[in-house]
Design a protein around this motif. Structure first.
Motif, PDB file in Angstrom:
ATOM      1  N   SER A 165      41.301  33.200 -24.720  1.00  0.00           N
ATOM      2  CA  SER A 165      40.769  32.162 -23.849  1.00  0.00           C
ATOM      3  C   SER A 165      39.255  32.301 -23.662  1.00  0.00           C
ATOM      4  CB  SER A 165      41.474  32.205 -22.501  1.00  0.00           C
ATOM      5  OG  SER A 165      41.274  33.458 -21.892  1.00  0.00           O
ATOM      6  N   PHE A 166      38.604  31.208 -23.294  1.00  0.00           N
ATOM      7  CA  PHE A 166      37.182  31.215 -22.951  1.00  0.00           C
ATOM      8  C   PHE A 166      36.982  30.283 -21.755  1.00  0.00           C
ATOM      9  CE2 PHE A 166      37.671  27.695 -25.880  1.00  0.00           C
ATOM     10  CZ  PHE A 166      36.886  26.699 -25.335  1.00  0.00           C
ATOM     11  N   PRO A 167      35.968  30.560 -20.907  1.00  0.00           N
ATOM     12  CA  PRO A 167      35.754  29.736 -19.713  1.00  0.00           C
ATOM     13  C   PRO A 167      34.659  28.686 -19.929  1.00  0.00           C
ATOM     14  CG  PRO A 167      34.548  31.772 -19.498  1.00  0.00           C
ATOM     15  CD  PRO A 167      35.202  31.807 -20.866  1.00  0.00           C
ATOM     16  N   TYR A 168      34.742  27.632 -19.176  1.00  0.00           N
ATOM     17  CA  TYR A 168      33.590  26.742 -19.025  1.00  0.00           C
ATOM     18  C   TYR A 168      33.548  26.237 -17.592  1.00  0.00           C
ATOM     19  CZ  TYR A 168      36.789  22.724 -19.893  1.00  0.00           C
ATOM     20  OH  TYR A 168      37.788  21.798 -19.855  1.00  0.00           O
ATOM     21  N   GLN A 169      32.355  25.792 -17.174  1.00  0.00           N
ATOM     22  CA  GLN A 169      32.132  25.436 -15.776  1.00  0.00           C
ATOM     23  C   GLN A 169      31.952  23.924 -15.653  1.00  0.00           C
ATOM     24  OE1 GLN A 169      32.245  27.968 -13.681  1.00  0.00           O
ATOM     25  NE2 GLN A 169      31.956  26.886 -11.783  1.00  0.00           N
ATOM     26  N   VAL A 170      32.626  23.323 -14.677  1.00  0.00           N
ATOM     27  CA  VAL A 170      32.499  21.890 -14.407  1.00  0.00           C
ATOM     28  C   VAL A 170      31.725  21.716 -13.105  1.00  0.00           C
ATOM     29  CG1 VAL A 170      33.730  19.746 -13.964  1.00  0.00           C
ATOM     30  CG2 VAL A 170      34.656  21.400 -15.596  1.00  0.00           C
ATOM     31  N   VAL A 171      30.636  20.948 -13.161  1.00  0.00           N
ATOM     32  CA  VAL A 171      29.859  20.681 -11.956  1.00  0.00           C
ATOM     33  C   VAL A 171      30.092  19.233 -11.529  1.00  0.00           C
ATOM     34  CG1 VAL A 171      28.134  22.398 -12.521  1.00  0.00           C
ATOM     35  CG2 VAL A 171      27.801  20.062 -13.283  1.00  0.00           C
ATOM     36  N   VAL A 172      29.865  18.972 -10.254  1.00  0.00           N
ATOM     37  CA  VAL A 172      30.164  17.668  -9.669  1.00  0.00           C
ATOM     38  C   VAL A 172      29.201  16.611 -10.208  1.00  0.00           C
ATOM     39  CG1 VAL A 172      30.218  16.360  -7.507  1.00  0.00           C
ATOM     40  CG2 VAL A 172      31.132  18.678  -7.603  1.00  0.00           C
ATOM     41  N   ASP A 173      29.722  15.435 -10.486  1.00  0.00           N
ATOM     42  CA  ASP A 173      28.911  14.288 -10.874  1.00  0.00           C
ATOM     43  C   ASP A 173      28.206  13.752  -9.620  1.00  0.00           C
ATOM     44  OD1 ASP A 173      27.841  11.906 -11.669  1.00  0.00           O
ATOM     45  OD2 ASP A 173      29.653  11.145 -12.652  1.00  0.00           O
ATOM     46  N   PRO A 174      26.887  13.843  -9.536  1.00  0.00           N
ATOM     47  CA  PRO A 174      26.186  13.414  -8.307  1.00  0.00           C
ATOM     48  C   PRO A 174      26.283  11.921  -8.046  1.00  0.00           C
ATOM     49  CG  PRO A 174      24.614  13.878 -10.053  1.00  0.00           C
ATOM     50  CD  PRO A 174      25.961  14.323 -10.558  1.00  0.00           C
ATOM     51  N   THR A 175      26.640  11.145  -9.083  1.00  0.00           N
ATOM     52  CA  THR A 175      26.732   9.696  -8.912  1.00  0.00           C
ATOM     53  C   THR A 175      28.151   9.225  -8.698  1.00  0.00           C
ATOM     54  OG1 THR A 175      26.896   9.361 -11.294  1.00  0.00           O
ATOM     55  CG2 THR A 175      24.693   9.362 -10.328  1.00  0.00           C
ATOM     56  N   GLY A 176      29.042  10.143  -8.397  1.00  0.00           N
ATOM     57  CA  GLY A 176      30.428   9.739  -8.149  1.00  0.00           C
ATOM     58  C   GLY A 176      31.196   9.630  -9.434  1.00  0.00           C
TER      59      GLY A 176
END
Length: 822
Positions: free
Chosen positions: A106-117
């Protein structure tokens, strides 16, 4: 250019790799291009039929992304579902073909919030930046000046707060007096811990030292100890410091150097030690030992509480020797809580001198890893090959209740995972004694093969579970073993042999050879795939009940078997065979010298000889199976007794059922001979059999649907409430040998369109047969010669039969009463 965020990621199916963690934004167009490796070598995906990426989000939901592949690269286009939850996502690529599945680490990745919704895309009607500046410029400039003034004021305030709370940590001192002498001119914010009173002080300008904290010294000490341990993880052995050669030379110095290094690291509380790349020649023979125990206290000896890790290209190579026994890695009962990760162990099988130790001429005790009573051991992703004996062996230094000075100490809580164990001369894994072992996700290959230089030596098993005992007394017990999700291929005699283990689970493996429960007790063999192309070997085998035990208590379920000689060979007592799919075999299920057996819900098809064969067995129930495309649907022979055959479907056969000797009940089955090439009897039994044939249905049969023949007539045949539909032969019910026959309440329907025909026919010598309450009619206009013909028999009782097609031809002395003939 199409706007996409493309990440190129290197992954491996066996070797852990560090990658720069991708960071993606919700609702972006994201593409992962995975370059797939196996131990650093490109892994060919050509044969993969399905490519998917399993994404485990922060909310623990798994989202599958379908992909494409070229060469060793797989491409995945992420959708909104994969990134719907912000936070860390763990991904694993999985590749399928017709035989199974391979997964990457397995490998990780990071999801960040969409500032525009939900994904902002400007419309064509929105004003441009320059239009906004020209129209609203003066107002914007004034707002900016006001914001600047406010920011300066807040900055001055923040600076004052920071100055007031300024902190600099100084080294701890033992007392207040030591503080004053060590720091005679403190500055504002200096903070020091005074250990004898467990108090922290901070110097405040204009005020002096003030107390900031009274702490628990034990907590501080524990934290310091933990930090010290963390600093000692992952230490790489300094080869030159310890005189270790990594060029495949100087075995004695290399072996001593590794052992001395491991002892030093252990004594200094290092818990994770790494042996770097290279070939390390290992002296694996204890020259002071006897011929059969030179594998005791030899080779590499890893101290307790240690992780011993090797690079994927690190090789421990057994120095060629003439000893009947040796061990490359040796772990005794005093060595516990050890993990071995990665690397390779190469035996000396091809260069060994087999003329040494003539009193032990088989030379079958050369081991890669020898667990001599060790416990809490993990062997992870190690490649082990070409040992003169076994790749891995588990053995107890003592026997059960035998010698108080040498107590029984089986290896306990052992996990062997992700390993490749190949071409051991005897067994790839031997377990003579244990308590709780897991063997999973391994490749167990070619045990006991003839390598062109030296032949293998018995028993030549992939995994051998075989404790020592005499009569009903166990001196060693393989206990509580799970063997799951392994590939077992090329092992000469057996994939897994449970000779006499207890509580063994063998599940979800792929095997091209026999998996046997032997004399084992409480064994489960489930959900395995067995595949061959030569119709040789037994897929699931057995031996019988271990002496002194009341049964095997075995469950065989959910297995898929194709291309063997025999699918399941049942022996012993108390065995359940349920829900298996068996095809392209000679015999699907063989039951020999067995009792208390349930065979239920199985599918057996394309059987060259038998779907089910029962020999010398008793109390066997064959219920609810589907038997199709077979020469014999069921054969019961050699005085098998108390056999129940209920509610089975038997289709496309030469002979549906054949019973010779013993006793059985046949109820509720459906027979349909179909278009099988060589048609014979539907149900044939000899007259020594005690048989009840009841409520069965025979669809469109030819002649000899129910056929009694052979034997001495000591049995009894009761044939009740069966339906024979549209028979097209001349004699569907034919009793050709002396015996006791009761033919009651059956329904016989003729489908003949021409020729002579007799529905029930009895030959000379049959006496006192009962033919009562049967119905005879036709679906055609052709009239039978006889519905019933007992003219050659004697004293038949022909009562209350309805003959709508054909009459009754009886003998003098027969009793006829209440029959209706139309």
């Amino acid at each position: 250019m199409e706007m996409k965020n493309i990440f190129n990621i290197l992954v491996d199916i066996k070797e852990a790799r560090s990658i720069i963690q991708p960071i993606v934004t919700q609702n972006d167009s994201v593409v992962f291009i995975l370059e797939v490796m196996e131990n650093g070598v490109p892994f060919d995906l050509t044969g993969a039929t399905t490519v998917s990426l399993a994404n485990t989000r922060r909310d623990n939901n798994v989202v599958l992304t379908q992909g494409t592949k070229v060469g060793n690269k797989a491409t995945f286009i992420l959708n909104s579902s994969e990134t719907a939850i912000a936070g860390s996502v763990v991904a694993m690529a999985q590749f399928y073909d017709v035989n199974g599945r391979v997964s990457t680490l397995s490998f990780p990745y990071q999801v960040v919030v969409d500032p525009t919704g939900n994904g902002y895309i400007p419309s064509e009607n929105e004003a441009t930046l320059i239009e906004i500046v020209l129209n609203d410029g003066p107002l914007i400039i004034q707002s900016a000046e006001d914001a600047a003034i406010y920011a300066n004021e807040q900055g001055d305030y923040a600076l004052q707060v920071a100055t007031d709370n300024e902190t600099r940590y100084l080294n701890a001192v033992s007392s207040v007096a030591s503080r004053n002498s060590a720091y005679p001119n403190p500055s504002h914010g200096d903070t020091v811990r005074v250990t004898n009173i467990s108090t922290s002080f901070r110097y405040v300008l204009g005020t002096g030292w003030v107390v900031t904290d009274v702490y628990n010294p034990t907590v501080i000490d524990n934290i310091n100890q933990q930090l010290a341990q963390v600093s000692k993880l992952g230490e790489v052995i300094d080869l030159s410091k310890w005189g270790i050669k990594n060029d495949g030379t100087n075995a004695r110095a290399t072996t001593d150097g590794i052992n001395n290094a491991l002892q030093w690291y252990s004594s200094n509380d290092y818990r994770h030690v790494l042996l770097p790349s290279g070939t390390f020649l290992i002296d694996s023979v204890n020259e002071s030992g006897t011929a059969k125990s030179r594998n005791i206290d030899t080779g590499i000896k890893i101290p307790s509480n240690m992780i011993f890790e090797m690079s994927s290209d690190t090789i421990l190579k057994v120095e060629s020797n003439a000893s009947a026994s040796y061990a490359c890695i040796y772990l005794s009962k005093t060595q516990n809580n050890i993990t071995i990760i990665g690397g390779q162990i190469h035996g000396d099988r091809k260069t060994h001198d087999y003329t040494g130790d003539p009193t032990h001429s088989t030379h079958e005790y050369g081991f890669g890893i020898y667990l001599y009573g060790a416990s809490d051991i993990i062997i992870d992703r190690v490649t082990i090959k070409e040992l003169t004996g076994d790749g891995i062996i588990l053995f107890s230094p003592g026997l059960i209740n035998y010698d108080v000075n040498n107590p029984y100490a089986p290896p306990s809580r052992i996990r062997i995972s992700g390993c490749v164990i190949d071409s051991s001369r005897r067994n790839n894994i031997s377990i003579t004694a244990c308590d709780q072992v897991i063997v999973e996700n391994c490749q167990i290959l070619n045990a006991g093969i003839n390598d062109g230089i030296h032949d293998g030596t018995a028993p030549r098993y992939g995994i051998d579970l075989e404790g020592y005992g005499e009569g009903s007394i166990d001196y060693e017990t393989p206990l509580k073993i799970i063997i799951r999700n392994n590939k077992l291929v090329g092992n000469v005699n057996t994939s897994v042999g449970n000779f006499n283990g207890y509580e063994v689970v063998i599940t979800e493996n792929f095997s091209d050879n026999i998996i046997s429960y032997g004399f084992g007790t409480d064994t489960i063999i489930s959900n395995n795939v067995f595949k061959r192309i030569d119709n040789l070997k037994i897929a699931i085998g057995s031996l019988g009940v271990s002496e002194g035990k009341d049964g095997n208590h075995v469950t065989i379920t959910g297995n898929t078997i194709n291309g063997f000689n025999v699918g399941v060979d049942i022996r012993g007592k108390n065995v359940t065979v349920m829900g298996n799919n068996i095809s392209n075999v000679n015999t699907s299920i063989l039951c020999f010298q067995a009792e208390e057996v349930l065979i239920s819900g199985n599918i057996a098809w394309k059987c060259a000889v038998d779907a089910v064969k029962i020999l010398q067995s008793k109390f066997v129930s064959l219920i609810g199976n589907s038997l199709r495309d077979t020469l014999f649907g069921v054969r019961i022979e050699q005085s098998s007794t108390n056999i129940i055959i209920n509610n089975n479907s038997v289709d496309e056969y030469g002979t549906g059922m054949k019973i010779t000797g013993g006793s059985c009940t046949i109820k509720g089955n459906t027979f349909n001979q179909g278009n099988y090439t060589t048609k014979s009897y539907h149900l044939i039994f000899d007259t020594n059999v005690v048989v009840l044939i009841e409520n069965n249905v025979f669809k469109r049969p030819g002649s000899y649907v129910i056929f009694g023949t052979g034997g001495s007539g000591t049995g009894r045949a009761r044939i009740i409430k069966n339906v024979i539909e549209d028979f097209t032969g001349s004699s569907p019910v034919f009793f050709s040998t002396i015996g006791k026959y009761e033919f009651i309440s059956n329904e016989i329907i003729s489908g003949l369109t021409s020729g002579i025909g007799t529905a029930v026919y009895l030959v000379s010598g049959i006496n006192n047969a009962l033919i009562i309450g049967n119905k005879f009619y036709a679906t055609t206009s052709h009239v039978l010669t006889n519905a019933i013909n007992t003219s050659l028999a004697s004293n038949s009782k022909i009562i209350s039969n309805v003959c709508l097609n054909g009459g009754i031809t009886s003998a003098a002395g027969d009793v006829l009463n209440g029959n209706i003939v139309i």
